[in-house]
Design an enzyme around this catalytic site. Structure first.
Site, short mmCIF file in Angstrom:
data_model
loop_
_atom_site.label_atom_id
_atom_site.label_comp_id
_atom_site.label_asym_id
_atom_site.label_seq_id
_atom_site.Cartn_x
_atom_site.Cartn_y
_atom_site.Cartn_z
CE LYS A 174 -8.63 -24.47 -34.22
NZ LYS A 174 -10.05 -24.13 -34.31
CG HIS A 187 -15.09 -31.07 -28.63
ND1 HIS A 187 -14.01 -31.34 -29.45
CD2 HIS A 187 -15.43 -29.78 -28.86
CE1 HIS A 187 -13.73 -30.25 -30.15
NE2 HIS A 187 -14.56 -29.29 -29.81
CG ASP A 258 -11.13 -25.20 -27.16
OD1 ASP A 258 -12.14 -24.73 -27.73
OD2 ASP A 258 -10.53 -26.20 -27.59
#
Length: 361
Positions: A174, A187, A258
């Site tokens: 990742k 995020h 994700d």
């Protein structure tokens, strides 16, 4: 009691605390769900964790796949009773100071200890290694990256992958095609990387090419937009997943999204729309973390996408060592020496300001 046979669905969910509630058991029995990701809030001590994973695995057959973000450094969900793992940049520092061979040996030991300790507790998978390059721009990546040099990243990740395999775990690279160049944390925002595909190919994509050739089992794409390639974030982009990752790079493993509740995913629409576009783009499995209400929303009238490879891909991510065998390995002098070596690489500052990466509560 008869354990129901429920094929694994394409959703990975989570739970709130140390034990399963009745509501959570029903959620995890839904055919849409195929796996579960654990966080710090799910860990009290090793015995509690073993009880929890056994409870999860007893729910249905085939067993739900249990995953965790347990990279080392700032992102290590389980601490008490586990070897403190170094930030991956520590391995890059060894590469610079002592050479490739010493660094690769250290990376292999980290991978072995990481995987064996998790395997002993009933965990199937850790979402590691981070293949992002450290461009010095992105605080959320930072010392989670091995190095700024693509060759160093690839070689250290490959050594870590070999160590993971000894502990019964597969690898998940990742955040494809690279999160290290942008400043924003996906995020919290939707970052943009304005480099061309040729620039990305010359640097950030190199570790993904090498790891794919060397048996990397899974990939997790970034919630980052690369507007010179596609206007959609990579995790929602057929160009990135079907064309570049599958066709051009030749990756044949599992593609995990994700977390679809991250801010970097929210501009695509509601959760059902995000999941639909993820599947259409090429994701096999989507993660929905920290929002059980959204998992329930997704379950309503959920149509499992047509993916003949899903069952095989899920099974490929299952642990190959097993809890009892891993516990036996942990009693050997050789493994305990490896634990001591790895613990010696870690430092208190590894946890500074970042242990909550990806956690909402």
């Amino acid at each position: 009691m008869t354990v129901p046979h429920i094929p694994r669905g394409p959703v990975m969910a989570d739970i709130a605390a140390f034990r399963l509630t009745e509501e959570e058991k029903q959620r995890l029995l839904d055919p849409a769900v195929g796996g579960i990701i654990l966080f710090r809030r799910n860990f009290q001590n090793i015995e509690q964790l073993k009880t929890l994973t056994a409870e999860i695995k007893a729910l249905r057959t085939p067993e739900l796949i249990i995953a965790v973000d347990h990279e080392g450094g700032r992102v290590q969900r389980f601490i008490e009773g586990f070897t403190r793992l170094p930030a991956m940049s520590t391995l890059g520092e060894i590469w610079d100071k002592d050479g490739a061979s010493a660094a690769e040996t250290a990376a292999g030991q980290v991978g072995r200890v990481l995987a064996t300790e998790l395997s002993a507790c009933g965990i199937d998978l850790s979402f590691t290694p981070v293949l992002d390059l450290d461009w010095g721009n992105c605080p959320v990546i930072g010392n989670r990256s091995f190095h700024h040099n693509p060759e160093a990243v690839a070689h250290l990740a490959l050594a870590l992958q070999k160590g993971l395999a000894k502990g019964g775990m597969k690898s998940c690279g990742k955040h494809f095609p690279g999160h290290g160049f942008v400043e924003g944390d996906s995020h919290l925002v939707l970052p943009e990387d304005r480099r061309s595909l040729s620039e990305l190919e010359a640097a950030d994509l190199a570790p993904f090419h090498i790891m794919s050739r060397e048996g990397m089992a899974a990939v997790m794409p970034a919630h980052v937009v690369y507007p010179q390639v596609d206007t959609k974030p990579a995790g929602f982009s057929e160009i990135w997943l079907k064309q570049i990752l599958r066709r051009d790079i030749g990756f044949k493993g599992v593609i995990f999204s994700d977390d679809l509740t991250m801010e970097g995913a929210c501009g695509v629409g509601g959760l059902k729309e995000r999941a639909r576009i993820s599947f259409e783009a090429g994701c096999d499995i989507v993660l929905v973390c920290n929002r059980p209400d959204l998992v329930d929303e997704l379950r309503e009238d959920f149509r499992i996408p047509d993916n003949p490879a899903l069952a095989q891909r899920w099974q490929y991510m299952a642990n190959t060592l097993g809890s009892a065998a891993a516990q036996a390995v942990m009693q050997t002098a050789d493994f305990q020496e490896a634990q001591a070596f790895v613990a010696g690489l870690a430092s208190p500052q590894d946890t500074a300001g970042g242990v909550k990466v990806g956690e909402a509560f």
